[in-house]
Design a protein around this motif. Structure first.
Motif, PDB file in Angstrom:
ATOM      1  N   SER A 143      -0.077  -6.437 100.572  1.00  0.00           N
ATOM      2  CA  SER A 143      -1.207  -7.383 100.708  1.00  0.00           C
ATOM      3  C   SER A 143      -1.441  -7.693 102.180  1.00  0.00           C
ATOM      4  N   THR A 146      -4.778  -9.666 103.225  1.00  0.00           N
ATOM      5  CA  THR A 146      -4.752 -11.063 102.788  1.00  0.00           C
ATOM      6  C   THR A 146      -3.822 -11.893 103.661  1.00  0.00           C
ATOM      7  N   THR A 210      -1.539 -12.725  93.304  1.00  0.00           N
ATOM      8  CA  THR A 210      -2.971 -12.985  93.482  1.00  0.00           C
ATOM      9  C   THR A 210      -3.265 -14.470  93.378  1.00  0.00           C
ATOM     10  N   VAL A 401      -9.716 -11.101 103.388  1.00  0.00           N
ATOM     11  CA  VAL A 401      -9.936 -11.133 101.931  1.00  0.00           C
ATOM     12  C   VAL A 401     -11.008 -10.138 101.506  1.00  0.00           C
ATOM     13  N   VAL A 402     -12.166 -10.153 102.177  1.00  0.00           N
ATOM     14  CA  VAL A 402     -13.279  -9.285 101.794  1.00  0.00           C
ATOM     15  C   VAL A 402     -12.929  -7.817 102.017  1.00  0.00           C
ATOM     16  N   GLU A 404     -10.002  -6.539 101.987  1.00  0.00           N
ATOM     17  CA  GLU A 404      -8.998  -6.178 100.981  1.00  0.00           C
ATOM     18  C   GLU A 404      -9.674  -5.839  99.648  1.00  0.00           C
ATOM     19  N   TYR A 405     -10.698  -6.588  99.304  1.00  0.00           N
ATOM     20  CA  TYR A 405     -11.401  -6.369  98.033  1.00  0.00           C
ATOM     21  C   TYR A 405     -12.068  -4.996  98.001  1.00  0.00           C
ATOM     22  N   ARG A 408      -9.607  -1.958  97.938  1.00  0.00           N
ATOM     23  CA  ARG A 408      -9.005  -1.706  96.629  1.00  0.00           C
ATOM     24  C   ARG A 408     -10.047  -1.263  95.599  1.00  0.00           C
ATOM     25  N   LEU A 409     -11.299  -1.681  95.787  1.00  0.00           N
ATOM     26  CA  LEU A 409     -12.346  -1.341  94.823  1.00  0.00           C
ATOM     27  C   LEU A 409     -12.810   0.103  94.979  1.00  0.00           C
TER      28      LEU A 409
END
Length: 562
Positions: A143, A146, A210, A401-402, A404-405, A408-409
């Motif tokens: 992570s 994050t 999470t 955060v963004v 990381e999203y 992973r997406l």
């Protein structure tokens, strides 16, 4: 390497301790709080004070030595150096400002000594920040974005925290603030030193993490909103001592919020065990004896695995046939690089240039924000600075955060977010240059978010491309773009343009959009170039992220050792 602390709770205790250390490491952002007192006591001109400001930026951002030390020594050693730097550096400045001891030797009041003292004092930021950032990135390798966003976000809030203490408890006393830095920072870091330690990282994703990270992020956002609200209240209302101390108490509670996670884990332990290699016996996996390598066969060992052995031991092992050495290959992107191996890579310098041009242009506006506000008719720039600080925090937190999203997406490299933010920065600089009514605060808010995002993206990107083994040195080298950018774009460009416009007006203060308009046009061009380079970097490193985040979760490279 220091021994690893096993278990799932210690990493979260370390993260909670790191929040306080990160607040302490943001002491360099508080220079404006005591710079005026320093100017008055020392009888400095504005130009001389600006030179001390360069020392402040230089000490804060030169982290090469902390980066090297973080690879060779345990975190408490790196923290201890930061403690000593804060004590001796700020101690000398406190003696000069407070004039507590009369008949001090004349050399205490020389500008050169204060310049060196300020470099040492603010260099504590680099030592403290490197220790906790490197340790926590290694404790939470799955992570990284994050964790980087959370920790750098708290650094962004440090100036607001110290301002709160400065105005509500210390009653605006610069000497008391410097005494707090001299004694308070060392005490906090010495108390928490034990808890900032390397732990056994999880080798698989933990669903509960999470929720824990969301809680920590929510607590930091709540703290940011609280600090911004109380800053505004201080400007419009006269607060009583009781109310001021109440606000400070609430702030302390919000800073302690991340500690609730390990407390919860103690009181309500989870039944699900997360695989942490080298942890407790409950997590050990039994291998099939048929798959176990025969002890009679010599083992094939990579040269990377022999780093901790002496040359004599290696030669004896090879001579006895116990070890056969495989030829060492160069690391691939995503694996652990040495610093020498990293600096010959094109991606390394692309990332450095993107950071230098993006952050360097942003820090130029930050360093001149007060003068920009005054030139456009804003007499009290406190709210403007508070707005930038708040949005800077949001950018630092959101950048991690963004990115990381989306990583992973769709395995989209984090630097794509950098490209987007730098395009927005180009439009923001043009908005500044237009000087239209009502656009100053909007432009400042956008710039704060975009400026903070650069930090939230650069740090995890460095670790993903070049590994965690030498992460402290590599990311601190990336950070050199900040002071170099400040020197070139702020000290040379913005200062020259402002002085030229002021000379044409013939006054003591430059007024109007022409004071910085040319600077903003140049910064827009610089940031546009940075956006192009960032897009090129994104295309180049896309295969790395497709390898690291295949299946939507981070996979540690086989040779990383983490």
């Amino acid at each position: 390497m220091p021994p690893l602390k096993a278990g799932s709770r210690p990493p979260w205790v370390g993260l909670a301790a790191a929040v306080w250390v990160q607040i302490a490491s943001g002491n360099a952002y508080s220079f404006p709080l005591y710079s005026h007192a320093l100017k008055v006591v020392m009888g400095l001109s504005q130009q001389q004070l600006t030179i001390l400001g360069v020392a402040n930026d230089l000490g804060e951002n030169v982290g090469i030595l902390p980066g090297i030390a973080s690879n060779k020594y345990p975190p408490w050693v790196v923290l201890l150096v930061g403690v000593l730097a804060s004590f001796f550096g700020y101690g000398v400045i406190w003696l000069a400002v407070s004039q507590t001891v009369h008949n001090m030797p004349y050399w205490v009041y020389t500008e050169m000594l204060l310049w060196l003292a300020l470099v040492v004092a603010t260099n504590s930021s680099a030592w403290l920040g490197t220790a906790v950032l490197v340790t926590n990135m290694r404790n939470f390798p799955l992570s990284r974005g994050t964790v980087a966003g959370i920790l750098k976000g708290y650094v962004g809030l440090s100036a607001a925290v110290f301002t709160e203490v400065y105005t509500m408890i210390l009653k605006g006393s610069a000497s008391s603030l410097l005494l707090l830095f001299t004694l308070g920072i060392p005490v906090i870091c010495l108390v928490l030193m034990y808890y900032v330690r390397p732990c056994t990282p999880a080798s698989e994703a933990d669903p509960s993490e999470t929720a824990y990270f969301l809680f920590t992020q929510g607590a930091s956002v709540l703290l940011a909103v609280f600090l911004l609200t109380t800053t505004i209240l201080k400007e419009v209302l006269t607060l009583s001592n009781a109310l001021s101390y109440t606000f400070i108490g609430i702030m302390v509670v919000l800073l302690m919020a991340p500690l609730a996670i390990p407390v919860k884990m103690t009181l309500f332990p989870s039944s699900k065990k997360v695989n942490r290699p080298g942890g407790s016996s409950n997590n050990l996996t039994v291998t099939d004896p048929l798959l176990t390598q025969s002890t009679s066969e010599p083992s094939l060992t990579n040269l990377n695995d022999l780093e901790d052995m002496s040359e004599v031991d290696v030669l004896l092992a090879v001579g006895e046939g116990a070890v056969k050495i495989k030829k060492k290959r160069r690391p691939r992107r995503g694996e652990d690089f040495t610093f020498r191996e990293a600096i010959v890579k094109a991606d390394f310098w692309l990332l450095w240039l993107v950071n230098f041009l993006g952050v360097g242009s942003g820090v130029t506006v930050l360093n001149n924000l007060a003068q920009i506000g005054v030139s456009l008719g804003v007499n009290d720039t406190t709210t403007l600075l508070s707005l930038f600080s708040f949005c800077n925090f949001l950018g630092r937190l959101g950048g991690g955060v963004v990115s990381e999203y989306f990583v992973r997406l769709n395995t989209i490299p984090r630097t794509f977010l950098t490209t987007i933010t730098q395009v927005i920065m180009v439009m923001t600089y043009l908005l500044y240059a237009s000087a239209l009514n009502g656009t100053l605060y909007v432009a400042t808010a956008f710039l704060g978010i975009c400026y903070g995002t650069q930090f939230g993206v650069m740090i995890p990107t460095s670790s993903e491309l070049f590994g965690l083994k030498n992460f402290g040195l590599i990311f601190n080298f990336m950070g050199l773009g900040n002071p170099i950018g400040a020197l070139l774009f702020s000290g040379m460009l913005a200062g020259y343009v402002y002085d030229t416009a002021e000379a044409k007006q013939g006054g003591s203060t430059c007024m109007g959009p022409d004071c910085f308009r040319l600077t903003f046009f140049v910064l827009a061009g610089v940031c546009g170039l940075s956006a192009v380079l960032s897009l090129i970097l994104t295309i180049r490193i896309r295969p790395v992220y497709q390898m690291l985040y295949a299946g939507g979760s981070f996979r540690l490279p086989q040779s990383s050792g983490h």
